[in-house]
Design an enzyme around this catalytic site. Structure first.
Site, PDB file in Angstrom:
ATOM      1  N   HIS A   1       8.510  33.879 -26.424  1.00  0.00           N
ATOM      2  CA  HIS A   1       7.887  35.038 -27.073  1.00  0.00           C
ATOM      3  C   HIS A   1       6.367  34.949 -27.066  1.00  0.00           C
ATOM      4  O   HIS A   1       5.692  35.902 -27.462  1.00  0.00           O
ATOM      5  CB  HIS A   1       8.398  35.175 -28.514  1.00  0.00           C
ATOM      6  CG  HIS A   1       9.811  35.678 -28.564  1.00  0.00           C
ATOM      7  ND1 HIS A   1      10.142  36.994 -28.761  1.00  0.00           N
ATOM      8  CD2 HIS A   1      10.986  35.035 -28.383  1.00  0.00           C
ATOM      9  CE1 HIS A   1      11.457  37.129 -28.734  1.00  0.00           C
ATOM     10  NE2 HIS A   1      12.000  35.962 -28.504  1.00  0.00           N
TER      11      HIS A   1
ATOM     12  N   ASP B   1      -2.350  37.096 -26.964  1.00  0.00           N
ATOM     13  CA  ASP B   1      -1.065  37.435 -27.580  1.00  0.00           C
ATOM     14  C   ASP B   1      -0.027  37.622 -26.487  1.00  0.00           C
ATOM     15  O   ASP B   1      -0.308  38.273 -25.469  1.00  0.00           O
ATOM     16  CB  ASP B   1      -1.202  38.742 -28.381  1.00  0.00           C
ATOM     17  CG  ASP B   1      -0.408  38.718 -29.674  1.00  0.00           C
ATOM     18  OD1 ASP B   1       0.637  38.049 -29.701  1.00  0.00           O
ATOM     19  OD2 ASP B   1      -0.831  39.372 -30.645  1.00  0.00           O
TER      20      ASP B   1
HETATM   21  P1  ADQ Z   1       3.880  37.661 -33.745  1.00  0.00           P
HETATM   22  O1  ADQ Z   1       2.779  36.728 -33.379  1.00  0.00           O
HETATM   23  O2  ADQ Z   1       4.401  37.523 -35.115  1.00  0.00           O
HETATM   24  O3  ADQ Z   1       5.089  37.567 -32.716  1.00  0.00           O
HETATM   25  P2  ADQ Z   1       3.710  40.642 -33.265  1.00  0.00           P
HETATM   26  O4  ADQ Z   1       4.261  40.886 -31.926  1.00  0.00           O
HETATM   27  O5  ADQ Z   1       2.547  41.522 -33.542  1.00  0.00           O
HETATM   28  O6  ADQ Z   1       3.233  39.152 -33.533  1.00  0.00           O
HETATM   29  O7  ADQ Z   1       4.850  40.943 -34.314  1.00  0.00           O
HETATM   30  C1  ADQ Z   1       4.583  40.992 -35.650  1.00  0.00           C
HETATM   31  C2  ADQ Z   1       5.675  41.775 -36.383  1.00  0.00           C
HETATM   32  O8  ADQ Z   1       5.485  41.517 -37.753  1.00  0.00           O
HETATM   33  C3  ADQ Z   1       5.551  43.276 -36.169  1.00  0.00           C
HETATM   34  O9  ADQ Z   1       6.814  43.859 -36.109  1.00  0.00           O
HETATM   35  C4  ADQ Z   1       4.802  43.748 -37.422  1.00  0.00           C
HETATM   36  O10 ADQ Z   1       5.144  45.038 -37.857  1.00  0.00           O
HETATM   37  C5  ADQ Z   1       5.232  42.720 -38.448  1.00  0.00           C
HETATM   38  N1  ADQ Z   1       4.121  42.533 -39.403  1.00  0.00           N
HETATM   39  C6  ADQ Z   1       2.882  42.076 -39.159  1.00  0.00           C
HETATM   40  N2  ADQ Z   1       2.143  42.105 -40.286  1.00  0.00           N
HETATM   41  C7  ADQ Z   1       2.934  42.594 -41.253  1.00  0.00           C
HETATM   42  C8  ADQ Z   1       2.757  42.885 -42.641  1.00  0.00           C
HETATM   43  N3  ADQ Z   1       1.604  42.707 -43.281  1.00  0.00           N
HETATM   44  N4  ADQ Z   1       3.795  43.373 -43.316  1.00  0.00           N
HETATM   45  C9  ADQ Z   1       4.969  43.587 -42.689  1.00  0.00           C
HETATM   46  N5  ADQ Z   1       5.195  43.362 -41.402  1.00  0.00           N
HETATM   47  C10 ADQ Z   1       4.197  42.865 -40.690  1.00  0.00           C
HETATM   48  C11 ADQ Z   1       5.414  36.765 -31.557  1.00  0.00           C
HETATM   49  C12 ADQ Z   1       4.368  36.726 -30.450  1.00  0.00           C
HETATM   50  C13 ADQ Z   1       4.023  38.129 -30.010  1.00  0.00           C
HETATM   51  C14 ADQ Z   1       5.284  38.873 -29.572  1.00  0.00           C
HETATM   52  C15 ADQ Z   1       6.383  38.754 -30.637  1.00  0.00           C
HETATM   53  C16 ADQ Z   1       7.713  39.325 -30.133  1.00  0.00           C
HETATM   54  O11 ADQ Z   1       3.192  36.033 -30.880  1.00  0.00           O
HETATM   55  O12 ADQ Z   1       3.085  38.117 -28.930  1.00  0.00           O
HETATM   56  O13 ADQ Z   1       4.978  40.252 -29.387  1.00  0.00           O
HETATM   57  O14 ADQ Z   1       6.590  37.407 -31.006  1.00  0.00           O
HETATM   58  O15 ADQ Z   1       8.108  38.748 -28.930  1.00  0.00           O
END
Ligand code: ADQ
Length: 487
Positions: free
Chosen positions: A161, A369
């Protein structure tokens, strides 16, 4: 032997969404994986999230419909070495190009392999011969090789991921050769972008691990491993509907009221050094200083739940970002205007969708990312007739698909500040056009399609060495899903 569609799916991930009290707080990725598990019945296996003094060797099981959730506890030492240690102080920083933050501790490396061995031993007891196993993320790179040592001959796929960096960066990993070789036990290894897949194959080639048989195919000790890009998507229809319904959400309404007639800029990220928060606040500050007409006409809300607070690098960053937000407000703010609202909270997905929808700008500027789902959620949440503008880092995997966002270099804070000014003044026609193109891309690659694409590829792999499976369609569409636009 079961037909391919009947083979049970086994998902392995560090955290497992064991259902509790009938509550459903699952995100899109979880829902998609549960959907895949429901299709043929399935097992979801991983860590319970608990540390205990003497964990039982056997997994705790919870049955929900035709899905079995099986979780193991960790000791505090396991947690410190495997999770807070090697996974998050070596693998995470290296994969995010932060070699300055890498912590190399031999005992943490040992702990990582020890936990992988223990998880494999426990999982092996639950496996059936025709199960298809899908392992997720950097916590479990050596899991397949541990399972193979125990005689497991099932098809095993792995999806990373996060990013996979090029050889010069990846080789800073302790036990680099051992980790790379352990990938050879998988039948299919998937990444978010073709760039990551290419980096990974270059790493194998440079280390003389097996031999490349063209892009996306590698032979290691007579075992054929496929390597491909499977960009993860979101369920845009569900998210869009949730955003529209959330206009009535109490938190969304209160926030809207509190803004007065100011425009909203929103950032939503876990508190992580890869997300570029320091540079982002600086960019906002640059924007206000260079565009004084916008003073008191715009508010930047950064919603950032703390994560990995027991990892020292994260504790330090938490202090720094909080200080920076306070300092920015102190120097730029007015008695009746707080330019930056910095909040360390998790917000429910529905309220989050509503906040995206009422924002003029989504600021998604990670330094690196793998994908970044927030960028996709922001786009899916917009009003078609009056969409906000996405400002997106070119170093996020999502930039491959969302190239109609305003793409920025997050290190160039002045340019990011200028992008904010441009987004706030962008004509409605241009906003609609960019948004429509991005929605088309998102629609062609939903999270369900991602899940199905990976599993179809994995199920089509022949397992010649075991004779357990008939070879299915071996060459169909496994490398890069055709609908994925080129970077
Ligand atoms: P993350 O690094 O956690 O994931 P991201 O892809 O942006 O990053 O996913 C975050 C998730 O958490 C999103 O669904 C978002 O809505 C939720 N989120 C973030 N802040 C929040 C908050 N304050 N309250 C509620 N929900 C919140 C890792 C990798 C990424 C990759 C994903 C999926 O680092 O690059 O996209 O896995 O493969």
């Amino acid at each position: 032997m079961c037909p391919a569609s009947q083979q049970r799916l086994v998902v392995v991930s560090n955290r497992v969404p064991v259902p509790k009290d009938g509550s459903n707080k699952a995100g899109g990725l979880t829902v998609a994986l549960e959907g895949a598990l429901k299709q043929s019945g399935g097992l979801w296996f991983g860590w319970s999230g608990e540390t205990v003094e003497n964990p039982p060797g056997e997994a705790k099981m919870v049955q929900s419909g035709n899905i079995t959730f099986a979780v193991l506890d960790l000791t505090k030492q396991d947690y410190d070495e495997y999770y807070a240690g090697f996974a998050n102080r070596a693998l995470w920083p290296v994969c995010h190009y932060r070699l300055d933050l890498v912590q190399i501790e031999r005992h943490e490396l040992d702990g990582y392999f020890r936990v992988n061995h223990a998880f494999a031993a426990s999982l092996a007891l639950l496996l059936r011969p025709d199960d298809v196993i899908w392992v997720h993320d950097y916590h479990f790179i050596p899991l397949a090789s541990e399972l193979r040592k125990l005689g497991c001959k099932n098809r095993i796929g792995f999806f990373l991921h996060i990013l996979w960096p090029p050889p010069d960066v990846a080789s800073a990993l302790p036990a680099y050769g051992r980790l790379l070789s352990s990938f050879g036990a998988y039948d299919l290894v998937g990444f978010h972008t073709p760039q990551d897949a290419e980096n990974f194959q270059q790493c194998l080639t440079r280390e003389n691990i097996g031999s490349s048989v063209g892009p996306g195919e590698h032979h290691i000790d007579s075992h054929r491993m496929r390597i491909g890009a499977f960009p993860v998507g979101i369920d845009i229809d569900t998210f869009g509907k949730m955003a529209a319904a959330a206009e009535d959400n109490a938190l969304v309404r209160r926030t809207l009221k509190s803004l007065g007639d100011r425009d909203l800029i929103i950032g939503v990220d876990r508190l992580d050094y890869s997300k570029g928060l320091k540079q982002r606040i600086e960019a906002f500050s640059c924007f206000i200083k260079s565009n004084p007409d916008f003073r008191n006409h715009v508010t930047y809300i950064q919603i950032t739940p703390k994560s990995r607070s027991d990892v020292p690098e994260y504790q330090q960053m938490q202090r720094e970002i909080a200080e920076q937000a306070g300092w920015t407000n102190g120097s730029l703010g007015e008695v009746d205007w707080t330019p930056v609202r910095y909040v360390n909270r998790t917000v429910g997905h529905s309220a989050l969708a509503g906040l995206y929808r009422m924002s003029r700008i989504g600021l998604v500027t990670p330094l690196r990312d793998g994908m970044n789902l927030v960028a996709k959620e922001f786009v899916a949440a917009q009003r078609p007739e009056d969409p906000g503008v996405l400002i997106l880092s070119r170093f996020a995997g999502a930039a491959h698909e969302l190239d109609c966002a305003i793409l920025v270099n997050p290190y160039d804070t002045e340019a990011c500040g200028a992008a904010i000014a441009r987004a706030l003044q962008m004509p409605i026609e241009e906003r609609r056009e960019r948004w429509a193109t991005m929605m088309e891309r998102l629609r062609s690659n939903t999270v369900q399609a991602w899940c199905q694409g990976f599993l179809d590829s994995l199920r089509s792999v022949s397992v010649e060495s075991t004779g357990l499976f008939i070879e299915h369609d071996t060459r169909t569409n496994w490398s890069v899903p055709p609908e994925t636009p080129s970077p």
